[in-house]
Motif scaffolding. Structure first.
Motif, short mmCIF file in Angstrom:
data_model
loop_
_atom_site.label_atom_id
_atom_site.label_comp_id
_atom_site.label_asym_id
_atom_site.label_seq_id
_atom_site.Cartn_x
_atom_site.Cartn_y
_atom_site.Cartn_z
N ARG A 27 0.98 -0.99 -0.24
CA ARG A 27 0.10 0.08 -0.19
C ARG A 27 0.84 1.32 0.03
NH1 ARG A 27 -0.97 -2.71 4.17
NH2 ARG A 27 -0.60 -1.24 5.80
N GLU A 28 0.49 2.03 -0.69
CA GLU A 28 1.21 3.35 -0.53
C GLU A 28 1.16 4.17 0.65
OE1 GLU A 28 3.40 6.11 -2.80
OE2 GLU A 28 2.40 4.12 -3.62
N GLY A 29 2.26 4.68 1.20
CA GLY A 29 2.43 5.14 2.19
C GLY A 29 2.45 4.20 3.59
N ALA A 30 2.43 2.88 3.36
CA ALA A 30 2.48 1.69 4.22
C ALA A 30 4.05 1.64 4.76
CB ALA A 30 2.05 0.75 3.90
N GLY A 31 4.30 1.22 5.91
CA GLY A 31 5.67 1.10 6.41
C GLY A 31 6.50 2.24 7.27
N ARG A 32 7.40 2.08 7.64
CA ARG A 32 8.39 2.88 8.46
C ARG A 32 8.53 4.30 7.68
NH1 ARG A 32 13.66 0.90 10.91
NH2 ARG A 32 12.18 -0.81 11.56
N LYS A 33 8.26 5.38 8.06
CA LYS A 33 8.66 6.64 7.55
C LYS A 33 9.95 7.13 7.52
CE LYS A 33 3.94 6.90 7.25
NZ LYS A 33 3.44 6.08 6.47
N LYS A 34 10.28 7.60 6.70
CA LYS A 34 11.77 8.13 6.32
C LYS A 34 12.00 9.27 7.23
CE LYS A 34 12.71 6.63 1.80
NZ LYS A 34 12.99 6.63 0.64
N ILE A 35 13.06 9.38 7.84
CA ILE A 35 13.65 10.72 8.79
C ILE A 35 14.66 11.33 8.55
CG2 ILE A 35 12.42 9.50 11.30
CD1 ILE A 35 15.15 8.76 11.71
N GLY A 36 15.32 10.71 7.31
CA GLY A 36 16.52 11.43 6.81
C GLY A 36 17.14 10.37 5.81
N ILE A 37 18.36 10.79 5.38
CA ILE A 37 19.12 9.77 4.39
C ILE A 37 20.01 8.80 5.10
CG2 ILE A 37 21.00 9.92 2.82
CD1 ILE A 37 20.10 13.00 2.05
#
Length: 77
Positions: A27-37
């Protein structure tokens, strides 16, 4: 297909493999959110400093990455 079979699919983003179960799926937007590079580094410190970092991690229930990120963020803020 039985309810215990798993399909492997290719995500629409980033070419990552994903697992699709009989219910749900990628699903689009599922999973851990990015916090940086993310950059992999190797860090050499004295045993004493590593002990301080490990104690900090245990006291604050943080991973090493979280603790080092917090320390570096506070230094540059």
């Amino acid at each position: 297909m039985t309810d215990k079979e798993i399909k492997v699919g290719l995500s629409n983003k980033d070419g990552q493999l994903g697992f699709m179960f009989t219910k749900g799926g990628l699903r689009e937007g599922a999973g851990r959110k990015k916090i940086g590079i993310t950059k992999k580094v190797s860090l050499t410190l004295s045993a004493e400093i590593w002990d301080h970092i490990e104690n900090h991690c245990n006291e604050h229930k943080q991973s090493r990455s979280e603790a080092l990120r917090t320390i570096i963020d506070s230094y540059y803020s």
